[in-house]
Write an enzyme that holds these catalytic residues in place. Structure first.
Site, short mmCIF file in Angstrom:
data_model
loop_
_atom_site.label_atom_id
_atom_site.label_comp_id
_atom_site.label_asym_id
_atom_site.label_seq_id
_atom_site.Cartn_x
_atom_site.Cartn_y
_atom_site.Cartn_z
N TYR A 57 -2.00 11.64 1.97
CA TYR A 57 -2.44 10.24 3.00
C TYR A 57 -1.48 10.34 4.45
CZ TYR A 57 -3.67 8.71 -1.33
OH TYR A 57 -4.18 8.90 -2.86
N SER A 202 -8.38 3.00 -6.95
CA SER A 202 -9.42 2.58 -6.19
C SER A 202 -10.01 0.82 -7.71
CB SER A 202 -10.68 2.96 -5.91
OG SER A 202 -9.69 4.19 -5.24
N PRO A 203 -9.16 0.42 -7.35
CA PRO A 203 -9.33 -0.88 -8.85
C PRO A 203 -10.09 -1.85 -8.54
CG PRO A 203 -7.04 -0.95 -7.61
CD PRO A 203 -7.79 0.33 -7.49
N LEU A 204 -10.28 -2.13 -7.45
CA LEU A 204 -11.23 -3.37 -6.19
C LEU A 204 -12.46 -2.40 -5.68
CD1 LEU A 204 -8.18 -4.97 -4.57
CD2 LEU A 204 -9.27 -5.35 -6.71
N GLY A 207 -12.93 -2.04 -2.81
CA GLY A 207 -12.32 -3.50 -1.88
C GLY A 207 -14.06 -4.13 -1.97
N1 LIG Z 1 -5.64 10.67 -6.75
C1 LIG Z 1 -6.63 10.08 -6.10
O1 LIG Z 1 -7.16 10.91 -5.53
C2 LIG Z 1 -6.49 8.57 -5.15
C3 LIG Z 1 -8.20 8.27 -4.41
C4 LIG Z 1 -7.89 7.02 -4.35
C5 LIG Z 1 -7.14 6.11 -3.91
N2 LIG Z 1 -5.56 6.39 -4.58
C6 LIG Z 1 -4.57 5.51 -5.20
O2 LIG Z 1 -5.12 3.92 -5.17
C7 LIG Z 1 -4.61 3.48 -4.28
C8 LIG Z 1 -5.72 2.20 -4.20
O3 LIG Z 1 -7.13 2.62 -4.20
P1 LIG Z 1 -8.20 2.09 -3.24
O4 LIG Z 1 -7.37 1.40 -1.73
O5 LIG Z 1 -9.35 3.21 -2.68
O6 LIG Z 1 -9.63 1.08 -3.54
P2 LIG Z 1 -8.76 -0.24 -3.97
O7 LIG Z 1 -7.90 -1.18 -4.16
O8 LIG Z 1 -9.85 -0.26 -4.74
O9 LIG Z 1 -9.43 -1.27 -2.87
C9 LIG Z 1 -8.88 -0.77 -1.28
C10 LIG Z 1 -9.81 -2.18 -0.60
O10 LIG Z 1 -9.73 -3.64 -0.97
C11 LIG Z 1 -9.06 -3.86 -0.01
N3 LIG Z 1 -8.15 -5.45 -0.22
C12 LIG Z 1 -7.16 -5.06 -0.81
N4 LIG Z 1 -7.24 -6.13 -2.24
C13 LIG Z 1 -8.07 -7.64 -1.48
C14 LIG Z 1 -8.57 -8.72 -2.00
N5 LIG Z 1 -7.52 -9.73 -2.17
N6 LIG Z 1 -9.82 -9.56 -0.74
C15 LIG Z 1 -10.58 -8.29 -0.47
N7 LIG Z 1 -10.10 -7.74 -0.11
C16 LIG Z 1 -9.12 -6.89 -0.98
C17 LIG Z 1 -9.18 -3.56 1.14
O11 LIG Z 1 -8.45 -3.82 2.14
P3 LIG Z 1 -7.69 -5.02 3.05
O12 LIG Z 1 -7.09 -3.55 3.46
O13 LIG Z 1 -7.96 -5.05 4.71
O14 LIG Z 1 -7.23 -5.57 2.61
C18 LIG Z 1 -9.28 -2.23 0.68
O15 LIG Z 1 -10.07 -1.80 1.80
C19 LIG Z 1 -5.35 3.93 -2.90
O16 LIG Z 1 -3.85 3.11 -1.98
C20 LIG Z 1 -4.02 5.39 -3.04
O17 LIG Z 1 -2.31 4.70 -3.46
C21 LIG Z 1 -5.31 7.25 -5.25
#
Ligand SMILES: NC(=O)c1ccc[n+]([C@@H]2O[C@H](COP(=O)([O-])OP(=O)(O)OC[C@H]3O[C@@H](n4cnc5c(N)ncnc54)[C@H](OP(=O)(O)O)[C@@H]3O)[C@@H](O)[C@H]2O)c1
Length: 327
Positions: A57, A202-204, A207
């Site tokens: 990252y 990516s639990p959300l 987004g």
């Molecule tokens: N191991 C792997 O290969 C891998 C891959 C992907 C991700 N990850 C990890 O998993 C974490 C989370 O995954 P992710 O970032 O891909 O997806 P996510 O947590 O499912 O979604 C993040 C997105 O949701 C938005 N969001 C969060 N809370 C919200 C709410 N209450 N209302 C509206 N929008 C909201 C955020 O935007 P805003 O910032 O604008 O709030 C962001 O764009 C990452 O930070 C990383 O640490 C790991």
């Protein structure tokens, strides 16, 4: 705050972690450094003790942020980071050669400003390095005190078993959410059998499951979601039906769809710890609110029935990324 243990290990973390990727990578324009540090510190003040980062990252930038933001509270938090891409760049492919794992461990320790990595994940399985060899290097790092626990990400069940046989695996971090449920088939039963915790990323749904993204949303040109078939304009439009269903369930519980998406994951198993990411403190607090939502067996059945009517459109990864999962 509520806490959970990852599998049979004694590693206790807040029941929701903070995914820090979006503070420097993957999701469009990152916030400035001071805002990111304020967000991380705000998360800690709100009770979050589990922070997720990776060499990739930034590369490196995200670990440095965490190091700076959490330096004063280092002993009260669990920091998870990841190794395993060539030069820390996801577009260059994987590299889990022992010398690379060791070099990344040293560099991550430096960037995090710490003497141990609490949880060190292999970011993607490297088909050129037997997982037993990877587990062996991790075992040495654990003996040296540089790593406390280890995990895998997007690994298949055979790899998990082979890795666990050499050096017990504490957690698997893979995608899992209301719109990606494949782990229920083989992964979750295997983790339960072996006593390994599960950290859904990516639990959300990056987004989408929050309802904040529609067909008219414009992502910045650097945003990874531009490459994801599930996020094409056409598929966002088609998948909106899922949000309509979640919104109705959320309204009935006086909750938000983001909270329902997280509460649903938490309700699946007591050893599941989702790591939603956000760059905004008010959303972080909204997400933490999911911990107060108890979904009854009836609620879960209602969600199940509603989801059964819907086919999510579009792959979760572009092809070149798809090749690196489930190995
Ligand atoms: N191991 C792997 O290969 C891998 C891959 C992907 C991700 N990850 C990890 O998993 C974490 C989370 O995954 P992710 O970032 O891909 O997806 P996510 O947590 O499912 O979604 C993040 C997105 O949701 C938005 N969001 C969060 N809370 C919200 C709410 N209450 N209302 C509206 N929008 C909201 C955020 O935007 P805003 O910032 O604008 O709030 C962001 O764009 C990452 O930070 C990383 O640490 C790991």
């Amino acid at each position: 705050m509520k806490y959970r243990k990852l599998g049979n290990s004694d590693l206790q973390v807040s029941a929701l972690g903070l995914g820090c990727m979006g503070l420097s990578f993957g999701l469009g324009v990152a916030p400035d450094k001071q805002s990111s540090i304020a967000l991380i510190r705000g998360a800690f003040e709100a009770g979050i003790t589990f922070f997720d980062t990776a060499e990739a990252y930034g590369p490196g930038v995200n670990e440095e942020l965490l190091g700076e933001a959490l330096g004063l509270v280092r002993d009260q938090v669990v920091i998870a980071t990841k190794f395993g891409f060539k030069e820390g760049k996801t577009n260059l492919g994987v590299d889990s050669r022992p010398e690379n794992i060791r070099a990344v461990a040293e560099a991550s320790l430096k960037r995090l400003g710490t003497d141990r990595i609490d949880l060190f994940y292999q970011h993607r399985v490297d088909p050129n390095v037997p997982i037993e060899e990877v587990a062996g290097v991790i075992q040495e790092l654990i003996k040296e005190g540089k790593v406390k626990y280890w995990g895998l990400s997007e690994a298949g069940v055979q790899t998990i078993r082979r890795a666990h046989a050499v050096q017990p695996v504490t957690a698997l971090q893979s995608e899992y959410s209301l719109w990606w449920r494949e782990p229920e088939q083989e992964i979750l039963p295997t983790l339960e059998e072996l006593g390994i915790g599960f950290v859904p990323f990516s639990p959300l749904g990056k987004g989408f499951l929050t309802g904040a993204i529609t067909e008219s949303t414009q992502f910045d040109s650097s945003d990874f979601r531009n490459q994801v078939p599930r996020f094409s304009e056409e598929n966002r439009k088609a998948n909106q039906v899922l949000i309509d269903v979640l919104k109705a369930i959320a309204d009935a519980k006086s909750a938000t769809t983001a909270q329902i998406a997280l509460a649903w994951l938490l309700a699946q198993k007591p050893w599941i710890v989702p790591i939603p990411g956000t760059t905004k403190l008010h959303r972080l607090k909204e997400n933490i609110g999911a911990l107060d939502i108890e979904l009854s067996a009836n609620d879960l059945k209602e969600i199940e029935t509603a989801l059964a009517q819907i086919t999510v459109q579009g792959d979760r990864y572009p092809q070149h990324f798809q090749k690196m999962v489930n190995r």
